[in-house]
Design a protein around this motif. Sequence first.
Motif, PDB file in Angstrom:
ATOM      1  N   ALA A  22       0.691  -1.087  -0.024  1.00  0.00           N
ATOM      2  CA  ALA A  22       0.080   0.072  -0.022  1.00  0.00           C
ATOM      3  C   ALA A  22       0.989   1.169  -0.032  1.00  0.00           C
ATOM      4  O   ALA A  22       0.596   2.277  -0.884  1.00  0.00           O
ATOM      5  N   ALA A  23       1.863   1.435   0.706  1.00  0.00           N
ATOM      6  CA  ALA A  23       3.045   2.324   0.898  1.00  0.00           C
ATOM      7  C   ALA A  23       3.601   2.801  -0.312  1.00  0.00           C
ATOM      8  O   ALA A  23       3.702   3.923  -0.666  1.00  0.00           O
ATOM      9  N   ALA A  24       3.749   1.515  -0.926  1.00  0.00           N
ATOM     10  CA  ALA A  24       4.393   1.879  -2.396  1.00  0.00           C
ATOM     11  C   ALA A  24       3.720   1.946  -3.481  1.00  0.00           C
ATOM     12  O   ALA A  24       4.034   2.245  -4.722  1.00  0.00           O
ATOM     13  N   GLY A  25       2.263   2.049  -3.223  1.00  0.00           N
ATOM     14  CA  GLY A  25       1.336   2.241  -4.429  1.00  0.00           C
ATOM     15  C   GLY A  25       1.458   1.204  -5.191  1.00  0.00           C
ATOM     16  O   GLY A  25       0.803   1.200  -6.405  1.00  0.00           O
ATOM     17  N   ILE A  26       1.649  -0.152  -5.113  1.00  0.00           N
ATOM     18  CA  ILE A  26       1.634  -1.174  -5.794  1.00  0.00           C
ATOM     19  C   ILE A  26      -0.029  -1.850  -5.890  1.00  0.00           C
ATOM     20  O   ILE A  26      -0.379  -2.226  -4.625  1.00  0.00           O
ATOM     21  N   PRO A  27      -0.535  -1.921  -6.844  1.00  0.00           N
ATOM     22  CA  PRO A  27      -1.925  -2.587  -7.086  1.00  0.00           C
ATOM     23  C   PRO A  27      -1.902  -4.133  -6.335  1.00  0.00           C
ATOM     24  O   PRO A  27      -1.055  -4.767  -6.554  1.00  0.00           O
ATOM     25  N   HIS A  28      -2.711  -4.084  -5.417  1.00  0.00           N
ATOM     26  CA  HIS A  28      -3.037  -5.399  -4.609  1.00  0.00           C
ATOM     27  C   HIS A  28      -4.353  -5.527  -4.188  1.00  0.00           C
ATOM     28  O   HIS A  28      -5.122  -4.841  -4.071  1.00  0.00           O
ATOM     29  N   VAL A  29      -4.853  -6.878  -4.194  1.00  0.00           N
ATOM     30  CA  VAL A  29      -5.989  -7.408  -3.388  1.00  0.00           C
ATOM     31  C   VAL A  29      -5.424  -8.243  -2.393  1.00  0.00           C
ATOM     32  O   VAL A  29      -4.576  -9.283  -2.510  1.00  0.00           O
ATOM     33  N   HIS A  30      -5.882  -8.206  -1.136  1.00  0.00           N
ATOM     34  CA  HIS A  30      -5.754  -8.927   0.080  1.00  0.00           C
ATOM     35  C   HIS A  30      -7.036  -9.465   0.554  1.00  0.00           C
ATOM     36  O   HIS A  30      -7.881  -8.918   1.145  1.00  0.00           O
TER      37      HIS A  30
END
Length: 209
Positions: free
Chosen positions: A162-170
Amino acid sequence: GYPVTEWLARHGLAAAVLRYRLLPSHGLDEALDDLEDAVTLLRRLRPGPVVAMGFSAGGHLVASLGARHEERRPGTPQPLDGQVLVYPGIDGQSWHPDKADEVCFFNRGAWSWPDKVLTLQARQEALLGGAGFAAPPTYLVTSTADDCIPRSETQPYVKALAAAGIPHVHLRKDFGDHGFALNGGWTTPCVKWLTRAVGMRAAPPLPPP
């Protein structure tokens, strides 16, 4: 690995199983070399996104590829277009002989620590969100009922994404204890993520070697 390829094939997504070098004879970097070589080979065989999926310790391997790439070639595009991490062992503290409560390896016929176990600690700071953190778009699956890998071991990685702005789904809910594999209902949204977020498309089978 083969149930995973069969699941993806039912959705028209081609997949391959990587048999990489393992402890006790080989260290983490040798396993990462195998993964990186496999990514290069798949890109030669066909165009399109390449995504790696890892379960448990395999998730640690896949996540470590991004950190190693950033260490060796900082600022350059990641080797993977995406990664799927299912109950991943991100925090390697439980694999450290001085910090773990019990031996985690069946080593040459006995429960003991392999000589190369400390290679698993490489880039640990980066994996926990410190200097050198890097990752491709990520689909992460963890279970509230997992007694082997608690939330505290994966949450730093989620925060770093989240801090790096990387798209992700958890996805996190009660999928069952560690080792729930393809059960629990996470696979259907994962296919949607692979096709919509990463851009994977149905493709013909891989050509023979």
